[in-house]
Design a protein around this motif. Structure first.
Motif, PDB file in Angstrom:
ATOM      1  N   PRO A 130     -23.530 103.821 -20.274  1.00 40.75           N
ATOM      2  CA  PRO A 130     -23.809 103.035 -21.479  1.00 40.75           C
ATOM      3  C   PRO A 130     -24.035 103.938 -22.691  1.00 40.75           C
ATOM      4  O   PRO A 130     -24.470 105.076 -22.543  1.00 40.75           O
ATOM      5  CB  PRO A 130     -25.092 102.277 -21.127  1.00 40.75           C
ATOM      6  N   GLY A 131     -23.735 103.419 -23.839  1.00 42.08           N
ATOM      7  CA  GLY A 131     -23.939 104.189 -25.059  1.00 42.08           C
ATOM      8  C   GLY A 131     -23.246 103.519 -26.224  1.00 42.08           C
ATOM      9  O   GLY A 131     -22.579 102.495 -26.073  1.00 42.08           O
ATOM     10  N   THR A 132     -23.403 104.110 -27.385  1.00 43.97           N
ATOM     11  CA  THR A 132     -22.783 103.587 -28.596  1.00 43.97           C
ATOM     12  C   THR A 132     -21.715 104.564 -29.070  1.00 43.97           C
ATOM     13  O   THR A 132     -21.962 105.766 -29.158  1.00 43.97           O
ATOM     14  CB  THR A 132     -23.840 103.385 -29.700  1.00 43.97           C
ATOM     15  N   TYR A 133     -20.544 104.035 -29.318  1.00 40.62           N
ATOM     16  CA  TYR A 133     -19.437 104.874 -29.783  1.00 40.62           C
ATOM     17  C   TYR A 133     -18.982 104.376 -31.146  1.00 40.62           C
ATOM     18  O   TYR A 133     -18.901 103.167 -31.375  1.00 40.62           O
ATOM     19  CB  TYR A 133     -18.272 104.822 -28.790  1.00 40.62           C
ATOM     20  N   HIS A 134     -18.672 105.321 -32.006  1.00 42.64           N
ATOM     21  CA  HIS A 134     -18.254 104.958 -33.352  1.00 42.64           C
ATOM     22  C   HIS A 134     -16.737 104.920 -33.452  1.00 42.64           C
ATOM     23  O   HIS A 134     -16.053 105.855 -33.031  1.00 42.64           O
ATOM     24  CB  HIS A 134     -18.826 105.947 -34.367  1.00 42.64           C
ATOM     25  N   ILE A 135     -16.242 103.811 -33.972  1.00 39.02           N
ATOM     26  CA  ILE A 135     -14.808 103.692 -34.238  1.00 39.02           C
ATOM     27  C   ILE A 135     -14.545 104.272 -35.623  1.00 39.02           C
ATOM     28  O   ILE A 135     -15.220 103.913 -36.585  1.00 39.02           O
ATOM     29  CB  ILE A 135     -14.330 102.226 -34.227  1.00 39.02           C
ATOM     30  N   VAL A 136     -13.583 105.154 -35.688  1.00 38.83           N
ATOM     31  CA  VAL A 136     -13.247 105.786 -36.959  1.00 38.83           C
ATOM     32  C   VAL A 136     -11.772 105.549 -37.241  1.00 38.83           C
ATOM     33  O   VAL A 136     -10.922 105.750 -36.372  1.00 38.83           O
ATOM     34  CB  VAL A 136     -13.524 107.305 -36.896  1.00 38.83           C
ATOM     35  N   CYS A 137     -11.473 105.114 -38.462  1.00 40.03           N
ATOM     36  CA  CYS A 137     -10.067 105.062 -38.888  1.00 40.03           C
ATOM     37  C   CYS A 137      -9.723 106.452 -39.398  1.00 40.03           C
ATOM     38  O   CYS A 137     -10.282 106.912 -40.380  1.00 40.03           O
ATOM     39  CB  CYS A 137      -9.857 104.029 -39.992  1.00 40.03           C
ATOM     40  N   ASN A 138      -8.823 107.121 -38.703  1.00 41.63           N
ATOM     41  CA  ASN A 138      -8.512 108.491 -39.117  1.00 41.63           C
ATOM     42  C   ASN A 138      -7.101 108.644 -39.681  1.00 41.63           C
ATOM     43  O   ASN A 138      -6.525 109.715 -39.644  1.00 41.63           O
ATOM     44  CB  ASN A 138      -8.770 109.471 -37.967  1.00 41.63           C
ATOM     45  N   GLU A 139      -6.561 107.534 -40.175  1.00 37.44           N
ATOM     46  CA  GLU A 139      -5.311 107.616 -40.938  1.00 37.44           C
ATOM     47  C   GLU A 139      -5.617 107.075 -42.325  1.00 37.44           C
ATOM     48  O   GLU A 139      -6.177 105.974 -42.452  1.00 37.44           O
ATOM     49  CB  GLU A 139      -4.208 106.751 -40.296  1.00 37.44           C
ATOM     50  N   TYR A 140      -5.221 107.811 -43.342  1.00 35.11           N
ATOM     51  CA  TYR A 140      -5.509 107.341 -44.698  1.00 35.11           C
ATOM     52  C   TYR A 140      -4.819 105.992 -44.927  1.00 35.11           C
ATOM     53  O   TYR A 140      -3.613 105.858 -44.734  1.00 35.11           O
ATOM     54  CB  TYR A 140      -5.038 108.343 -45.750  1.00 35.11           C
ATOM     55  N   CYS A 141      -5.618 104.972 -45.295  1.00 38.01           N
ATOM     56  CA  CYS A 141      -5.056 103.619 -45.396  1.00 38.01           C
ATOM     57  C   CYS A 141      -5.364 102.963 -46.730  1.00 38.01           C
ATOM     58  O   CYS A 141      -5.107 101.784 -46.921  1.00 38.01           O
ATOM     59  CB  CYS A 141      -5.570 102.760 -44.242  1.00 38.01           C
ATOM     60  N   GLY A 142      -5.917 103.711 -47.671  1.00 37.88           N
ATOM     61  CA  GLY A 142      -6.171 103.124 -48.980  1.00 37.88           C
ATOM     62  C   GLY A 142      -7.517 103.572 -49.525  1.00 37.88           C
ATOM     63  O   GLY A 142      -8.196 104.421 -48.942  1.00 37.88           O
ATOM     64  N   ALA A 143      -7.885 102.969 -50.645  1.00 38.84           N
ATOM     65  CA  ALA A 143      -9.036 103.435 -51.411  1.00 38.84           C
ATOM     66  C   ALA A 143     -10.322 103.462 -50.590  1.00 38.84           C
ATOM     67  O   ALA A 143     -11.147 104.356 -50.762  1.00 38.84           O
ATOM     68  CB  ALA A 143      -9.227 102.557 -52.640  1.00 38.84           C
ATOM     69  N   ALA A 144     -10.517 102.484 -49.707  1.00 41.00           N
ATOM     70  CA  ALA A 144     -11.769 102.410 -48.949  1.00 41.00           C
ATOM     71  C   ALA A 144     -11.597 102.889 -47.511  1.00 41.00           C
ATOM     72  O   ALA A 144     -12.377 102.535 -46.633  1.00 41.00           O
ATOM     73  CB  ALA A 144     -12.326 100.992 -48.976  1.00 41.00           C
ATOM     74  N   HIS A 145     -10.575 103.716 -47.296  1.00 43.62           N
ATOM     75  CA  HIS A 145     -10.315 104.261 -45.958  1.00 43.62           C
ATOM     76  C   HIS A 145     -11.566 104.852 -45.322  1.00 43.62           C
ATOM     77  O   HIS A 145     -11.849 104.621 -44.143  1.00 43.62           O
ATOM     78  CB  HIS A 145      -9.210 105.321 -46.058  1.00 43.62           C
ATOM     79  N   HIS A 146     -12.314 105.608 -46.120  1.00 42.18           N
ATOM     80  CA  HIS A 146     -13.475 106.309 -45.576  1.00 42.18           C
ATOM     81  C   HIS A 146     -14.578 105.358 -45.136  1.00 42.18           C
ATOM     82  O   HIS A 146     -15.516 105.763 -44.460  1.00 42.18           O
ATOM     83  CB  HIS A 146     -14.016 107.308 -46.608  1.00 42.18           C
ATOM     84  N   THR A 147     -14.502 104.086 -45.538  1.00 45.85           N
ATOM     85  CA  THR A 147     -15.526 103.113 -45.130  1.00 45.85           C
ATOM     86  C   THR A 147     -15.088 102.326 -43.904  1.00 45.85           C
ATOM     87  O   THR A 147     -15.832 101.481 -43.414  1.00 45.85           O
ATOM     88  CB  THR A 147     -15.817 102.103 -46.260  1.00 45.85           C
ATOM     89  N   MET A 148     -13.880 102.576 -43.430  1.00 48.83           N
ATOM     90  CA  MET A 148     -13.346 101.784 -42.315  1.00 48.83           C
ATOM     91  C   MET A 148     -13.890 102.340 -41.001  1.00 48.83           C
ATOM     92  O   MET A 148     -13.384 103.320 -40.470  1.00 48.83           O
ATOM     93  CB  MET A 148     -11.817 101.813 -42.352  1.00 48.83           C
ATOM     94  N   ARG A 149     -14.925 101.698 -40.540  1.00 52.38           N
ATOM     95  CA  ARG A 149     -15.667 102.172 -39.372  1.00 52.38           C
ATOM     96  C   ARG A 149     -16.004 100.984 -38.487  1.00 52.38           C
ATOM     97  O   ARG A 149     -15.928  99.831 -38.913  1.00 52.38           O
ATOM     98  CB  ARG A 149     -16.980 102.826 -39.820  1.00 52.38           C
ATOM     99  N   GLY A 150     -16.427 101.279 -37.277  1.00 53.06           N
ATOM    100  CA  GLY A 150     -16.855 100.211 -36.377  1.00 53.06           C
ATOM    101  C   GLY A 150     -17.669 100.775 -35.242  1.00 53.06           C
ATOM    102  O   GLY A 150     -17.939 101.985 -35.191  1.00 53.06           O
ATOM    103  N   THR A 151     -18.065  99.897 -34.337  1.00 52.19           N
ATOM    104  CA  THR A 151     -18.934 100.306 -33.242  1.00 52.19           C
ATOM    105  C   THR A 151     -18.482  99.680 -31.928  1.00 52.19           C
ATOM    106  O   THR A 151     -18.119  98.504 -31.878  1.00 52.19           O
ATOM    107  CB  THR A 151     -20.395  99.859 -33.522  1.00 52.19           C
ATOM    108  N   VAL A 152     -18.505 100.501 -30.874  1.00 54.70           N
ATOM    109  CA  VAL A 152     -18.322  99.993 -29.511  1.00 54.70           C
ATOM    110  C   VAL A 152     -19.634 100.226 -28.779  1.00 54.70           C
ATOM    111  O   VAL A 152     -20.142 101.347 -28.748  1.00 54.70           O
ATOM    112  CB  VAL A 152     -17.172 100.714 -28.778  1.00 54.70           C
ATOM    113  N   GLU A 153     -20.180  99.151 -28.236  1.00 48.97           N
ATOM    114  CA  GLU A 153     -21.401  99.268 -27.440  1.00 48.97           C
ATOM    115  C   GLU A 153     -21.043  99.136 -25.975  1.00 48.97           C
ATOM    116  O   GLU A 153     -20.528  98.103 -25.540  1.00 48.97           O
ATOM    117  CB  GLU A 153     -22.398  98.174 -27.832  1.00 48.97           C
TER     118      GLU A 153
END
Ligand code: CUA
Length: 155
Positions: A130-153
């Motif tokens: 068990p644990g928390t994993y961070h989803i990261v968008c690592n392809e540049y996809c536009g102005a807010a690319h760096h905010t494109m994140r998520g979580t897998v629990e």
């Protein structure tokens, strides 16, 4: 006078630079072509079948299938609500995009795939514990690319 020439040249450079940026932002990108040579509408895929209702599904083989829609600038599910899956179980992610190319990287794991519009990226992982994993968008996809994140629990 040379000054005028330089001024003109640098002005031209600036115009070309701006035109390049604008083209990159609104340009046609890469068109997807299906087997019969037709252009695929990427949104048709993400609107189809399980992508219409992205989420976590129990698979017939006892594992889990997770359908994720990657779209500027969120993962659905993942960004607004975490993706919750059990540990020590095969979890297959199916990720697609209706707009532009994104990345789907689970930091700290070997899950790392490109998400190309009109295609389904498929990757299977078995979380040891068990644990928390961070989803990261690592392809540049536009102005807010760096905010494109998520979580897998993993529970
Ligand atoms: Cu999505 Cu970067």
């Amino acid at each position: 006078r040379f000054e005028k020439l330089w001024f003109g040249a640098s002005l031209l450079l600036i115009v070309v630079l701006i035109a390049t940026i604008v083209y990159g932002a609104v340009g046609p990108g890469v068109a997807m072509v299906d087997d019969s040579g037709g252009i695929v509408d990427p949104s048709a895929l993400t609107d189809s079948e399980n992508f219409r209702e992205p989420g976590v599904y129990e698979a017939d083989d006892g594992g889990y299938d997770v359908y994720v829609r990657a779209q500027q600038f969120a993962f659905q599910p993942g960004t607004n609500s975490p993706i919750r899956v059990p540990a020590d179980t095969d979890v297959t992610f199916y990720v697609s995009s209706p707009d532009v190319t994104h990345g789907f990287n689970l930091a700290g794991t070997n899950v790392n795939t490109m998400v190309i519009p009109g295609q389904v990226a498929e990757v299977t992982v078995n979380f040891d514990e068990p644990g928390t994993y961070h989803i990261v968008c690592n392809e540049y996809c536009g102005a807010a690319h760096h905010t494109m994140r998520g979580t897998v629990e993993v529970v």
